[in-house]
Design a protein around this motif. Structure first.
Motif, PDB file in Angstrom:
ATOM      1  N   TYR A 135       0.814  -1.216   0.000  1.00 55.70           N
ATOM      2  CA  TYR A 135       0.000   0.000   0.000  1.00 55.70           C
ATOM      3  C   TYR A 135       0.848   1.267   0.000  1.00 55.70           C
ATOM      4  CZ  TYR A 135       0.932  -0.649   5.009  1.00 55.70           C
ATOM      5  OH  TYR A 135       1.539  -0.861   6.220  1.00 55.70           O
ATOM      6  N   TRP A 136       2.156   1.122  -0.186  1.00 57.12           N
ATOM      7  CA  TRP A 136       3.016   2.302  -0.222  1.00 57.12           C
ATOM      8  C   TRP A 136       2.983   2.956  -1.596  1.00 57.12           C
ATOM      9  CZ3 TRP A 136       4.211   4.272   4.164  1.00 57.12           C
ATOM     10  CH2 TRP A 136       4.451   3.456   5.275  1.00 57.12           C
ATOM     11  N   SER A 137       3.364   4.224  -1.636  1.00 54.44           N
ATOM     12  CA  SER A 137       3.420   4.939  -2.911  1.00 54.44           C
ATOM     13  C   SER A 137       4.432   4.275  -3.841  1.00 54.44           C
ATOM     14  CB  SER A 137       3.828   6.401  -2.681  1.00 54.44           C
ATOM     15  OG  SER A 137       2.859   7.093  -1.936  1.00 54.44           O
ATOM     16  N   ASN A 138       4.121   4.296  -5.117  1.00 52.94           N
ATOM     17  CA  ASN A 138       5.041   3.780  -6.124  1.00 52.94           C
ATOM     18  C   ASN A 138       5.053   4.756  -7.300  1.00 52.94           C
ATOM     19  OD1 ASN A 138       2.789   3.098  -7.890  1.00 52.94           O
ATOM     20  ND2 ASN A 138       2.427   1.345  -6.533  1.00 52.94           N
ATOM     21  N   LEU A 139       5.737   4.395  -8.355  1.00 56.63           N
ATOM     22  CA  LEU A 139       5.880   5.314  -9.484  1.00 56.63           C
ATOM     23  C   LEU A 139       4.530   5.743 -10.049  1.00 56.63           C
ATOM     24  CD1 LEU A 139       7.716   6.788 -11.504  1.00 56.63           C
ATOM     25  CD2 LEU A 139       7.719   4.696 -12.889  1.00 56.63           C
ATOM     26  N   GLN A 140       3.629   4.794 -10.228  1.00 50.94           N
ATOM     27  CA  GLN A 140       2.335   5.119 -10.826  1.00 50.94           C
ATOM     28  C   GLN A 140       1.475   5.983  -9.900  1.00 50.94           C
ATOM     29  OE1 GLN A 140       1.742   4.617 -13.998  1.00 50.94           O
ATOM     30  NE2 GLN A 140       3.792   3.706 -14.055  1.00 50.94           N
ATOM     31  N   THR A 141       1.498   5.684  -8.610  1.00 51.16           N
ATOM     32  CA  THR A 141       0.691   6.505  -7.692  1.00 51.16           C
ATOM     33  C   THR A 141       1.281   7.904  -7.561  1.00 51.16           C
ATOM     34  OG1 THR A 141       1.863   5.791  -5.670  1.00 51.16           O
ATOM     35  CG2 THR A 141      -0.015   4.457  -6.403  1.00 51.16           C
ATOM     36  N   MET A 142       2.608   8.019  -7.674  1.00 50.28           N
ATOM     37  CA  MET A 142       3.231   9.342  -7.620  1.00 50.28           C
ATOM     38  C   MET A 142       2.871  10.165  -8.853  1.00 50.28           C
ATOM     39  SD  MET A 142       4.682   9.863  -4.789  1.00 50.28           S
ATOM     40  CE  MET A 142       5.550  11.370  -5.235  1.00 50.28           C
ATOM     41  N   TRP A 193      12.285   9.421  -0.321  1.00 54.78           N
ATOM     42  CA  TRP A 193      11.747   8.075  -0.497  1.00 54.78           C
ATOM     43  C   TRP A 193      12.313   7.501  -1.791  1.00 54.78           C
ATOM     44  CZ3 TRP A 193       9.329   4.927   2.691  1.00 54.78           C
ATOM     45  CH2 TRP A 193       8.572   3.872   2.211  1.00 54.78           C
ATOM     46  N   SER A 194      12.538   6.197  -1.830  1.00 53.79           N
ATOM     47  CA  SER A 194      13.212   5.582  -2.977  1.00 53.79           C
ATOM     48  C   SER A 194      12.541   5.906  -4.304  1.00 53.79           C
ATOM     49  CB  SER A 194      13.300   4.067  -2.785  1.00 53.79           C
ATOM     50  OG  SER A 194      12.009   3.506  -2.589  1.00 53.79           O
ATOM     51  N   VAL A 195      11.212   5.828  -4.349  1.00 54.52           N
ATOM     52  CA  VAL A 195      10.526   6.114  -5.610  1.00 54.52           C
ATOM     53  C   VAL A 195      10.644   7.587  -5.978  1.00 54.52           C
ATOM     54  CG1 VAL A 195       8.270   6.532  -4.530  1.00 54.52           C
ATOM     55  CG2 VAL A 195       8.381   5.795  -6.919  1.00 54.52           C
ATOM     56  N   HIS A 196      10.698   8.467  -4.977  1.00 56.18           N
ATOM     57  CA  HIS A 196      10.840   9.898  -5.246  1.00 56.18           C
ATOM     58  C   HIS A 196      12.186  10.200  -5.906  1.00 56.18           C
ATOM     59  CE1 HIS A 196       8.021  10.752  -1.559  1.00 56.18           C
ATOM     60  NE2 HIS A 196       7.416  10.108  -2.538  1.00 56.18           N
ATOM     61  N   LYS A 197      13.218   9.504  -5.459  1.00 59.08           N
ATOM     62  CA  LYS A 197      14.571   9.768  -5.946  1.00 59.08           C
ATOM     63  C   LYS A 197      14.922   8.974  -7.198  1.00 59.08           C
ATOM     64  CE  LYS A 197      16.694   8.590  -2.204  1.00 59.08           C
ATOM     65  NZ  LYS A 197      17.858   8.335  -1.325  1.00 59.08           N
ATOM     66  N   SER A 198      14.014   8.116  -7.623  1.00 56.33           N
ATOM     67  CA  SER A 198      14.324   7.260  -8.767  1.00 56.33           C
ATOM     68  C   SER A 198      14.539   8.088 -10.029  1.00 56.33           C
ATOM     69  CB  SER A 198      13.196   6.248  -8.994  1.00 56.33           C
ATOM     70  OG  SER A 198      12.017   6.893  -9.440  1.00 56.33           O
ATOM     71  N   GLU A 199      15.446   7.636 -10.855  1.00 52.38           N
ATOM     72  CA  GLU A 199      15.747   8.342 -12.101  1.00 52.38           C
ATOM     73  C   GLU A 199      14.514   8.422 -12.993  1.00 52.38           C
ATOM     74  OE1 GLU A 199      18.810   8.036 -15.932  1.00 52.38           O
ATOM     75  OE2 GLU A 199      19.067   6.721 -14.192  1.00 52.38           O
ATOM     76  N   GLU A 200      13.722   7.364 -12.984  1.00 51.98           N
ATOM     77  CA  GLU A 200      12.532   7.331 -13.836  1.00 51.98           C
ATOM     78  C   GLU A 200      11.532   8.415 -13.437  1.00 51.98           C
ATOM     79  OE1 GLU A 200       9.278   4.087 -15.570  1.00 51.98           O
ATOM     80  OE2 GLU A 200      10.714   3.502 -14.011  1.00 51.98           O
ATOM     81  N   PHE A 201      11.307   8.566 -12.130  1.00 48.38           N
ATOM     82  CA  PHE A 201      10.345   9.568 -11.676  1.00 48.38           C
ATOM     83  C   PHE A 201      10.864  10.983 -11.906  1.00 48.38           C
ATOM     84  CE2 PHE A 201       8.665  12.291  -8.183  1.00 48.38           C
ATOM     85  CZ  PHE A 201       7.354  12.349  -8.631  1.00 48.38           C
TER      86      PHE A 201
END
Length: 204
Positions: free
Chosen positions: A134-141, A175-183
């Motif tokens: 239920y944590w945020s991920n790329l799509q929810t961001m 957060w890992s997804v926030h810092k991801s290159e893709e995002f």
């Protein structure tokens, strides 16, 4: 000292040894962006995310004296969802996003729930994560930015009579997804007018 016994509510967090410099550098970086782009308080938003447990468990309960095996609710698997709130420096609370585990909307609150219609009217986003978590991920961001953050900034730019390319600041956690290159690449390509600034990790 007027102290009394307390149960721990969270693990102690160790500050980085150079946390004062990290915080100072972060402040100066943000001040630099504010100054050079003339950003008003309305275009400065901070977003957080937190776990919301449906039924909070406890490590303490009533049991017969001398009992060695004591079961409590919520000590192992938690039933929860993620709340993603945002607020501007001008004090305006943006609609929240709520992320629920699962693939479909069937795991989200139903339309006949109390307050559902009001939440939808106010722009709240109640969405499935499309995963087992239920944590945020790329799509929810991306959903958060498209449906809440960008819409808010666009509305404020128009309200304040500013150009559509007026820079805005969006502060988020490391957060890992926030810092991801893709995002971050997606943010730069899709919303170049939004400057992402990270809250220093381990300093909050």
């Amino acid at each position: 000292l007027n102290w009394s016994p307390h149960r721990a509510t969270r693990a102690a967090q160790k500050l980085p040894h150079n946390h004062e410099k990290i915080i100072s550098d972060s402040f100066l970086h943000e001040a630099y962006v504010f100054r050079d782009h003339g950003i008003p308080a309305e275009l400065h938003v901070n977003t957080d995310q937190t776990q919301c447990v449906y039924q909070q468990g406890s490590k303490t309960t009533w049991m017969k004296a001398g009992a060695h095996q004591v079961a409590t609710i919520g000590s192992e698997e938690k039933q929860a969802f993620t709340i993603v709130p945002s607020i501007s420096t001008s004090g305006e609370v943006l609609p929240w996003q709520a992320v629920y585990h699962g693939e479909t909307d069937r795991l989200c609150p139903r339309s006949n729930c109390r307050g559902w219609a009001e939440a939808k009217k106010e722009g709240f986003r109640l969405i499935p994560s499309k995963t087992s978590m239920y944590w945020s991920n790329l799509q929810t961001m991306k959903d958060l930015v498209n449906k809440i953050i960008h819409l808010y900034f666009s509305h404020k730019q128009e309200e304040l009579g500013l150009d559509k390319d007026q820079q805005a600041i969006w502060c988020i956690d490391c957060w890992s997804v926030h810092k991801s290159e893709e995002f971050l690449t997606w943010m730069k390509q899709t919303y170049p007018e939004i400057t992402v600034i990270f809250i220093p990790g381990g300093c909050t």
